[in-house]
Design an enzyme around this catalytic site. Sequence first.
Site, short mmCIF file in Angstrom:
data_model
loop_
_atom_site.label_atom_id
_atom_site.label_comp_id
_atom_site.label_asym_id
_atom_site.label_seq_id
_atom_site.Cartn_x
_atom_site.Cartn_y
_atom_site.Cartn_z
N GLU A 1 0.84 -1.22 0.00
CA GLU A 1 0.00 0.00 0.00
C GLU A 1 0.86 1.25 0.00
O GLU A 1 0.35 2.37 -0.14
CB GLU A 1 -0.94 0.01 1.21
CG GLU A 1 -1.97 -1.10 1.21
CD GLU A 1 -2.77 -1.15 -0.07
OE1 GLU A 1 -3.26 -0.10 -0.52
OE2 GLU A 1 -2.89 -2.25 -0.63
N ARG B 1 21.60 9.74 -18.14
CA ARG B 1 21.90 10.16 -19.51
C ARG B 1 22.37 11.61 -19.57
O ARG B 1 23.04 12.01 -20.50
CB ARG B 1 20.66 10.04 -20.40
CG ARG B 1 20.19 8.65 -20.65
CD ARG B 1 18.87 8.66 -21.37
NE ARG B 1 18.90 9.44 -22.61
CZ ARG B 1 19.48 9.04 -23.72
NH1 ARG B 1 20.07 7.87 -23.77
NH2 ARG B 1 19.47 9.80 -24.79
N1 SAH Z 1 -1.48 3.12 -2.25
C1 SAH Z 1 -0.56 3.94 -2.98
C2 SAH Z 1 0.09 3.18 -4.13
C3 SAH Z 1 1.00 2.08 -3.69
S1 SAH Z 1 1.79 1.31 -5.03
C4 SAH Z 1 -1.33 5.12 -3.58
O1 SAH Z 1 -2.43 4.90 -4.06
O2 SAH Z 1 -0.81 6.24 -3.60
C5 SAH Z 1 3.27 0.72 -4.27
C6 SAH Z 1 4.50 1.56 -4.52
O3 SAH Z 1 4.77 1.60 -5.91
C7 SAH Z 1 4.44 2.99 -4.07
O4 SAH Z 1 4.75 3.14 -2.72
C8 SAH Z 1 5.48 3.65 -4.96
O5 SAH Z 1 6.78 3.52 -4.42
C9 SAH Z 1 5.40 2.81 -6.23
N2 SAH Z 1 4.63 3.48 -7.30
C10 SAH Z 1 3.43 3.11 -7.79
N3 SAH Z 1 3.01 3.92 -8.76
C11 SAH Z 1 3.96 4.85 -8.93
C12 SAH Z 1 4.12 5.98 -9.77
N4 SAH Z 1 3.19 6.33 -10.67
N5 SAH Z 1 5.24 6.71 -9.67
C13 SAH Z 1 6.20 6.40 -8.77
N6 SAH Z 1 6.10 5.35 -7.93
C14 SAH Z 1 5.01 4.59 -8.00
#
Ligand code: SAH
Length: 237
Positions: A116, A154
Amino acid sequence: MKIDIVTIFPAMFEQPLAAGVLGRAIERGTLDVKVRDLRDFTTDRHRVVDDVPYGGGPGMVLKPDPIFRALDTIEAERGAPLTVVMMSPQGRRFTQAEAQRLSGLAHVVLLCGRYEGIDERVRDLVATEELSIGDFVVSGGETPALLVIDAVSRLVPGVVGDQESVEQDSFAQGILDHPHYTRPAEFAGRRVPDVLLSGHHAEVRKWRTAEALRRTQERRPDLIDERRRTESKETKQ
Ligand code: SAH
């Protein structure tokens, strides 16, 4: 440039960081990348990194204490001050301009979330910024971190052999890149534009600029508007 990655899946970084320009830059020492296994910073026998969310509900949350310990170790080994980036869909959108900014820093730490997400106190107390790779959710911060590392590296001088190629890439000048062709001169009934075969460098440059502008106007008119805005701001200054 020094980059530290904190993750529960260090193996996800092995191949991407070994291939291509990034792999060579790390081998040469132009980039100093260390992948830290979050489980190495746990103190219990089972090396637990997550726990159930307070208040209930589905999923697990990454505990704060192993992350704090990982950052203490990084700081002790590599020195402060740290730029600590939390990968998060709730962060500021990562763009070429953000990549440019980060490429000027001497040391960046990337925290990869899972489940999460990460306990909020990491965001409050140690993360100096949060970056998102776009308005969608992936299952972990590892792929987002790899994208950030690739785009940032890069731009670090000496990583890509030909700096000119980086300067002409899409977004570097606020517009998209021009089309590219290689041999053969005719393929599937399509000929390479004559000007590219002419050997006339000034004409080639003119054609490429015109094509880059044309396709930006066609595909990403928002970039042209943005460029006009910054240009008019610059002339006013
Ligand atoms: N419950 C959180 C999502 C958790 S996803 C929310 O809805 O905000 C699990 C992890 O994946 C996050 O903690 C983050 O580190 C990564 N992650 C997921 N989507 C991302 C995105 N678009 N950009 C950067 N990190 C992301």
